[in-house]
Design a protein around this motif. Structure first.
Motif, PDB file in Angstrom:
ATOM      1  N   GLY A 283      -3.566  -3.121  -1.743  1.00 29.85           N
ATOM      2  CA  GLY A 283      -3.044  -1.767  -1.645  1.00 29.85           C
ATOM      3  C   GLY A 283      -2.669  -1.173  -2.981  1.00 29.85           C
TER       4      GLY A 283
ATOM      5  N   GLU B 283      -6.783   2.618  -2.907  1.00 31.04           N
ATOM      6  CA  GLU B 283      -7.358   2.500  -1.558  1.00 31.04           C
ATOM      7  C   GLU B 283      -8.321   1.323  -1.485  1.00 31.04           C
ATOM      8  OE1 GLU B 283      -6.226   4.324   0.734  1.00 31.04           O
ATOM      9  OE2 GLU B 283      -5.250   5.941  -0.385  1.00 31.04           O
TER      10      GLU B 283
ATOM     11  N   ASN C 108       0.811  -1.220   0.000  1.00 30.10           N
ATOM     12  CA  ASN C 108       0.000   0.000   0.000  1.00 30.10           C
ATOM     13  C   ASN C 108       0.846   1.272   0.000  1.00 30.10           C
ATOM     14  OD1 ASN C 108       0.968  -0.045   2.552  1.00 30.10           O
ATOM     15  ND2 ASN C 108      -1.026  -0.187   3.578  1.00 30.10           N
TER      16      ASN C 108
ATOM     17  N   LYS D 139      -1.048   2.802  -6.641  1.00 26.36           N
ATOM     18  CA  LYS D 139      -1.698   2.727  -5.345  1.00 26.36           C
ATOM     19  C   LYS D 139      -3.219   2.748  -5.485  1.00 26.36           C
ATOM     20  CE  LYS D 139      -1.309   5.205  -1.004  1.00 26.36           C
ATOM     21  NZ  LYS D 139      -0.447   6.165  -0.323  1.00 26.36           N
TER      22      LYS D 139
END
Lengths: 288, 338, 412
Positions: free
Chosen positions: C387, C382, C276, C380
Motif C-alpha cells: 500500500g 496503488e 494503504n 501511498k
C-alpha cells in the motif's frame, strides 16, 4: 473556539469511556484498579485481531468491540476469582499492589502475543472524514466518540439507578453484610459488577481503536487521565465521572487556547484546584 | 539461609523469644550489610547501596502510612527535591559541606511537605489525598523536564562524590566502598531517629489518630498538627534520602519525581509488612533480590515481576514480616506445648 | 587489601552456586561484549531493534570464524529505562571483567554510565543517541558515539529541503513537548535558514506547535497547523504519537494542504503502521535504508539475516546502527589483537571501514560519528502490495554538517 471545544470534548469522552469501568469497580470494591489501562489495551488488541486493518462498517466496529468487551469481562471474572476475592479480608492497599501485578502480567502477555511493533486500524468508511456543523469543520470520528461516550453514560446511569439489578448492586456496595441478610447473593453481585467493569474497559479499547495507535504503551496514555476524572467527579460516582470528563475537556480547551506552550499541564492544575474546592469530588464519593 | 539458622537457634534454646530471634536477625543483617564491600563486586554493591537508600526512604513513607494513616502517592517528588538540591549544590562546588547539603535536602523536603500539608491535609484524606499528591509530583516532574538550567529531561549528570571536611579531619567519600559505608551510617542515624519517634509518645499519638480520629480528638490530641508533623517528618526523610542518593548514582533525572519512584515505597511496605517498622526495608531487599535474580531474562521482565509479586502477595497476605512473625510464634508455641 | 578482596571474591564465587559458572567462564575463549539497552516498558521496541542488530552482528562475525579466531559473546542487560538500571547493569558486567560495551537508546541512561568508563578501562559504543551532551559536556575518551548528532542529521535535513524546494518559503513545525525534540526543530530551522541565506532567500519559520507527549488526541494542534498558512511542514513526534497524529490528521486531509511534508526520524515505521492509508508523500531521515545501499555487501548480509529472523524486509534504522557498533569493536580488535581500551581507542579513532550504514569513521577530537546521512521520500502507492512505497532516497556526507568539536564543554 467551538472547534477547539469539540475536539477537547472528544478527548473528554474518550477518557470517560475508560473511566466508566474504573469508577464502577471502585464503587463496588473500593479499589483503584491499576490494571484497568492494561485491559483497555487488551480490548483494543483483541478488536484489531477481529477486524483486521479496517472495519467494514461502523456496525462491524461496534460488534467487534462488544465481543472484545465480553472476552475482557470474562478475564476480569478470572482475575476476581483468583486474585481479588482472596484479598478481601486484608488491608485494601494489598488489592492495589495486586492490580499492579495483574497490570504487569497483562502488559507482558500483550507484548508476547502481539509483539512490540506499532499497528494502526482505520475508522470505518464514512467516519474517516469530516462534516461541517454551524460553519465549523468537525471530524466524523470525533462525533462517533462523543456519541459513544454519551450512550455508554446513559445506559450505565439507567442500569444503575432504574433497573432491578443495578439497585441490587447499589445495595451490595452500600452495605454488603446487610444485603446478604436480606437474601441478596452478595458475592454474585460483586462478580457481576467487576465483570461489567472489565468489560467496559475492553469495549472502550475497541471503540477508541481507530482513534489511537496500537502499542504496548497505549494503556498509560489514558490511565492517569481516567484516574484524575474519577477523582474529580467523586469516586464510584458514574454521574460525577461524566461531569468531570466534560470539565476536563473544558480545561484542556482552555489550555490549548491560552497556554499552548505547556500542553497538558492545566489538567493537573485544574485537578488540584478541584480537589481543594470539593475535597470529595464534585458529586461526592458514592458507593455506586 | 537465615531462616534455617534461626530455626536451629530456636530449637537449641527453648527460652528464645520472637524479639530475641528478630534482634539476632537484624544484627546479622547489619553485619552482612557492613561487610558488603568485601563480599561482592561493584555492581551488587551499587544495588545494595541503592536499595538501602530506597529502604530508608520507604521507612519514612511508612511512618506516614502505618502510623498516621495517610497514603501519599507523591513521595517521589520529595525524594527528587532532595536529590536535585544535593546535585545542584555539589555541582556548584560546595561538596566539602556535604553534611550540610544533606540537611538542606532534608529541610527542603520537610518544607515542601509542610506547605502541601497546610493546604491539603485539612481538606482531603484517603484516596483523594493520594491522587492530589500524585498530581503535585507529576507537576514537579513536568517543571523539572522544562527547566534547562536543571538539565531538562536528561537531568544533572557527572555529580562527583564529595570529600567531607569536618574541621580537622577530612573523609574521602569518592570511592564506592567509603560512600557505601557513609550510606550505612546515615541510614542507621535516620532509622534510629524514626524508631525513636515511632516508639515514643509521638508514635502513640499518631496511632491513636489512625485508629479513631474522633476519640483521639476527644482525649486532647491535636489531630491536624499530629498528621502534619508526620507528613513533615516523612518529607524530611524522603528529602534526606534523595540528597544521599544523588552522589551515589552520580546522576539525577526528572523521573525521580515520576510515578515509579512514588509507588516504590507502597510496593515495598506492602510486600515487607504493614504496621511493621522494618517491613519496608525487608520489602525493598526482597524486591531487589527478585529483580537481580531475573536480570538475565530480558524482554519478559513484566511477566516475571508481575507473577512473583502476585505470588508473594497471595502467599503472605500480611506481608513478609507479618507472616514471618506468625511462623515464629507458631514454632515457639508448639515447642512450649511439648 | 587487594589480595584479600580477590581472595574473598574467589571464595564467594566458589560458594555461590550462581556465580560459579561465570567465574569459570572468565578464563575461557570468547570475547565478551556487554549490551545495555531498554528491554522493558514503553521504550522496549527500540531496545529490541538494538538487541536484534547486535545479535545479528555477532552471528555474522562468528559465522566468519570470529575475530582472530575468537568468537564473540554478547551479554544483554535491561536498563529498565532508568539511569539506576543502567548503572547496576554496567557495574555488574564491568565488575565481572567485561571491557567492551554497547549502550543505547535514552540519553539519561547513557549519561549515567559515562563517568565510569575510564576507571573501569572500558571501551563503549553508544548506539544511536542524538543528544549533544554525550560528545560535548559529558565527553569521555573511552566512548564512541555511533549516532547522529542533531545539528548533523537535522541541520543537514533543513539544508537538503532548502536546496531541493527553494519555492517553499513558509514553514510550520510541530513537536512533542519534550526538550530533546526542541534540539531537533532548532537544528532543522538553523540548517534551513543557513542554506536559504546562502542562496539569498528569506524563509519564514513559524514557532513550533507543541503537542503533549504520549497524548491521546492531537486534533486541536492539527487544525492549528492546517490553518497556519504554511506550505511546508516539519513533524517532530516520536513513535506511537507520530502515527496517531498522522492518522487523526487524515480527516483534515493534511497532506493535501501542504506542498511538502517532512517527518523527523520515524521513517518507515509510519508507513508500516498506516499501510494503504499512508499519506501521499512524506520525507524522513533514516540511519539505515538497505534498499538504497548500493555495492554494500555488509548491508545486504545484515538485511538478509534480519529478514530471516523477523520476516520483515524493512528493518528499523537502529538495527543497522547497532550492527555497526559491534562491527566497529570487532574491526578494532581484529587489527590490534587486544581488548584493552588503551589499544582500542587509538585504533577506532584511526580506522574507517564499510559498515551496514556506509562508511564508519569517528572524529578524533570528540569521537562523534561522521557517517553518511540518508533521507527517503515515501508515500501511498496503488501498485505496491504493502500500500506504500519508497519513491526516492538521497545520501549526503554527514561530516559537512557536523557541529564544531568542543569535548568537555557545552556547545555554545
Amino acid at each position: 473556539m467551538l472547534f477547539t471545544f469539540i475536539n477537547s470534548l472528544t478527548l473528554g469522552m474518550a477518557v470517560f469511556l475508560v473511566a466508566a469501568g474504573l469508577t464502577l469497580i471502585f464503587g463496588i470494591m473500593r479499589i483503584l484498579n491499576f490494571a484497568h489501562g492494561a485491559f483497555f489495551m487488551l480490548g483494543a488488541y483483541l478488536t484489531s485481531t477481529l477486524i483486521g486493518d479496517m472495519p467494514g462498517s461502523i456496525w462491524v466496529l461496534i460488534g467487534a468491540s462488544m465481543l472484545s468487551g465480553l472476552v475482557v469481562g470474562v478475564l476480569g471474572l478470572v482475575v476476581q476469582h483468583f486474585v481479588l476475592s482472596k484479598l478481601e479480608d486484608v488491608d485494601e492497599h494489598f488489592m492495589l499492589i495486586a492490580t499492579y501485578a495483574v497490570m504487569l502480567l497483562c502488559v507482558g502477555a500483550i507484548k508476547m502475543t502481539w509483539g512490540l511493533e506499532f499497528h494502526s486500524v482505520d475508522p470505518p468508511p464514512g467516519l474517516d472524514l469530516g462534516v461541517v456543523i454551524f460553519g465549523t469543520f468537525v471530524p466524523s470520528f470525533s462525533l462517533f466518540i462523543i456519541g459513544a461516550g454519551v450512550a455508554v453514560f446513559l445506559v450505565l446511569d439507567h442500569v444503575i439507578h432504574c433497573s432491578w439489578s443495578g439497585k441490587l448492586a447499589v445495595a451490595i456496595a452500600r452495605d454488603g453484610w446487610m444485603s446478604n441478610l436480606m437474601g441478596v447473593n452478595g458475592p454474585l453481585g460483586v462478580r457481576m459488577v467487576v465483570g461489567a467493569s472489565f468489560a467496559l474497559a475492553g469495549l472502550a479499547g475497541g471503540l477508541l481503536l481507530p482513534n489511537q495507535t496500537l502499542s504496548p504503551a497505549l494503556g498509560d496514555t489514558f490511565l492517569l487521565m481516567a484516574f484524575i476524572t474519577i477523582v474529580i467527579g467523586g469516586l464510584g460516582n458514574i454521574r460525577g465521572a461524566f461531569i468531570a470528563a466534560i470539565i476536563l475537556a473544558v480545561i484542556d480547551g482552555l489550555n490549548i487556547l491560552f497556554l499552548p506552550g505547556f500542553p497538558g499541564v492545566l489538567i493537573y492544575v485544574g485537578m488540584v484546584t478541584c480537589l481543594l474546592l470539593w475535597p470529595n469530588g464534585i458529586l461526592g464519593e458514592s458507593r455506586l | 539461609m537465615s531462616s534455617s539458622l534461626a530455626e536451629r537457634d530456636s530449637r537449641r534454646k527453648p527460652a528464645l523469644t520472637r524479639p530475641g530471634i528478630n534482634n539476632t536477625l537484624i544484627a546479622l543483617a547489619t553485619l552482612t550489610l557492613l561487610a558488603m564491600p568485601f563480599l561482592t563486586n561493584s555492581g551488587l554493591l551499587y544495588l545494595v547501596g541503592t536499595t538501602l537508600v530506597l529502604g530508608v526512604y520507604s521507612v519514612g513513607w511508612n511512618l506516614l502510612f502505618s502510623w498516621a494513616g495517610l497514603a501519599s502517592f507523591g513521595s517521589g517528588g520529595l525524594f527528587a527535591i532532595g536529590a536535585y538540591v544535593s546535585a545542584a549544590a555539589i555541582r556548584a562546588g560546595y561538596d566539602q559541606f556535604f553534611l550540610l547539603i544533606v540537611l538542606a535536602g532534608a529541610g527542603a523536603g520537610a518544607l515542601v511537605a509542610m506547605l502541601v500539608g497546610l493546604v491539603a491535609l485539612r481538606r482531603t484524606t484517603g484516596i483523594f489525598f493520594a491522587i492530589l499528591t500524585l498530581s503535585l509530583s507529576e507537576l514537579l516532574r513536568h517543571t523539572l523536564m522544562h527547566t534547562r538550567s536543571l538539565g531538562s529531561e536528561d537531568g544533572l549528570s557527572n555529580i562527583t562524590r564529595p570529600v567531607l571536611s569536618l574541621g580537622v579531619v577530612e573523609i574521602d567519600l569518592t570511592s564506592g566502598p567509603t560512600y557505601y559505608w557513609f550510606i550505612c551510617v546515615s541510614a542507621a542515624v535516620i532509622l534510629g531517629l524514626c524508631w525513636w519517634l515511632t516508639h515514643g509518645p509521638f508514635g502513640r499519638r499518631l496511632l491513636a489518630v489512625r485508629h479513631d480520629i474522633e476519640r483521639a480528638g476527644f482525649i486532647g490530641i491535636d489531630v491536624h498538627r499530629s498528621r502534619l508533623a508526620a507528613l513533615v517528618i516523612s518529607g524530611a526523610v524522603a528529602g534526606c534520602a534523595g540528597a544521599i542518593y544523588a552522589p551515589w548514582a552520580q546522576i539525577v533525572t526528572p523521573e525521580l519525581s515520576g510515578m515509579v519512584r512514588s509507588t516504590q515505597p507502597i510496593l515495598f511496605t506492602l510486600l515487607g509488612g504493614l504496621q511493621s517498622f522494618w517491613g519496608p526495608m525487608i520489602g525493598a531487599f526482597v524486591f531487589m533480590v527478585i529483580e537481580y535474580a531475573t536480570r538475565t531474562l530480558v524482554g519478559i521482565q513484566e511477566i516475571i515481576t508481575g507473577a512473583i509479586l502476585l505470588a508473594v502477595i497471595l502467599a503472605f497476605r500480611a506481608g513478609i514480616a507479618g507472616s514471618w512473625n506468625a511462623l515464629i510464634d507458631r514454632l515457639t508455641e508448639r515447642r512450649a506445648d511439648k | 587489601m587487594l589480595d584479600r578482596r580477590h581472595f574473598m571474591l574467589g571464595t564467594t564465587a566458589v560458594l555461590g552456586t550462581a556465580a560459579a559458572p561465570k567465574f569459570l567462564r572468565a578464563q575461557s575463549e570468547p570475547i565478551r561484549i556487554g549490551l545495555i539497552t531498554t528491554l522493558s516498558g514503553p521504550g522496549q521496541i527500540y531496545g529490541q531493534y538494538i538487541q536484534d542488530g547486535c545479535e545479528l552482528a555477532v552471528d555474522l562475525i562468528n559465522a566468519r570464524g570470529g575475530v582472530n579466531g575468537q568468537p564473540i559473546e554478547l551479554i544483554v542487560r535491561d536498563d529498565r529505562n532508568s539511569p539506576d538500571g543502567a548503572l547496576v547493569a554496567f557495574r555488574e558486567l564491568a565488575g565481572d571483567g567485561v571491557k567492551l560495551f554497547a549502550q543505547g537508546t535514552f540519553t539519561a541512561n547513557v549519561l549515567a554510565t559515562l563517568p565510569l568508563l575510564e576507571q573501569n578501562d572500558v571501551t563503549m559504543m553508544v548506539v544511536g543517541t542524538s543528544s549533544l551532551a554525550i560528545t560535548h559536556q559529558n565527553y569521555t575518551r573511552n566512548m564512541f558515539r555511533l549516532g547522529y548528532s542533531s545539528p548533523m542529521c537535522f541541520g543537514g535535513y533543513g539544508h537538503l529541503m532548502a536546496e531541493r524546494f527553494p519555492e517553499i518559503s513558509n514553514w510550520a513545525m510541530v513537536r512533542s513537548d519534550v526538550q530533546s525534540l526542541k534540539d531537533i526543530t532548532d537544528a532543522f530551522e538553523a540548517g534551513m535558514r543557513a542554506k536559504a541565506a546562502a542562496d539569498g532567500r528569506e524563509v519564514n519559520m513559524q514557532e513550533p506547535i507543541l503537542v503533549p507527549y504520549n497524548g491521546a488526541d492531537f486534533r486541536n494542534q492539527i487544525s492549528q497547523v492546517t490553518n497556519s498558512g504554511a506550505e511546508g511542514l516539519f513533524n517532530c513526534l516520536q513513535g506511537a504519537d507520530a502515527i496517531t497524529y498522522y492518522k487523526q490528521a487524515r480527516s483534515f486531509q493534511m497532506d493535501k494542504q501542504f506542498k511538502l511534508m517532512c517527518d523527523s526520524a520515524n521513517e518507515l515505521t509510519v508507513a508500516k503502521a498506516l499501510g494503504n492509508k499512508m499519506l501521499d508523500s512524506l520525507w524522513s531521515w533514516t540511519g539505515w535504508y538497505p534498499q538504497a545501499a548500493e555495492n554494500n555487501p555488509t548491508s545486504d548480509a545484515l538485511l538478509a539475516a534480519y529478514i530471516e529472523k523477523r520476516d520483515d524486509p524493512y528493518p528499523n534504522w537502529f538495527v543497522g546502527v547497532a550492527h555497526d557498533c559491534i562491527a566497529t569493536l570487532a574491526e578494532a580488535i581484529g587489527s590490534t589483537g587486544s581488548t584493552a581500551a588503551a589499544d582500542l581507542i587509538p585504533a577506532i579513532e584511526a580506522q574507517s571501514f564499510q559498515g551496514a550504514t556506509g562508511t564508519v569513521a569517528f572524529r578524533t577530537e570528540d569521537h562523534s560519528f561522521a557517517g553518511d546521512l540518508t533521507y527517503i521520500r515515501f508515500g501511498k502507492s496503488e501498485s505496491s502490495e504493502t500500500g506504500w512505497e519508497v519513491f526516492e532516497s538521497v545520501q549526503m556526507a554527514g561530516v559537512d554538517f557536523l557541529e564544531p568539536a568542543t569535548p568537555g564543554r557545552e556547545l555554545q
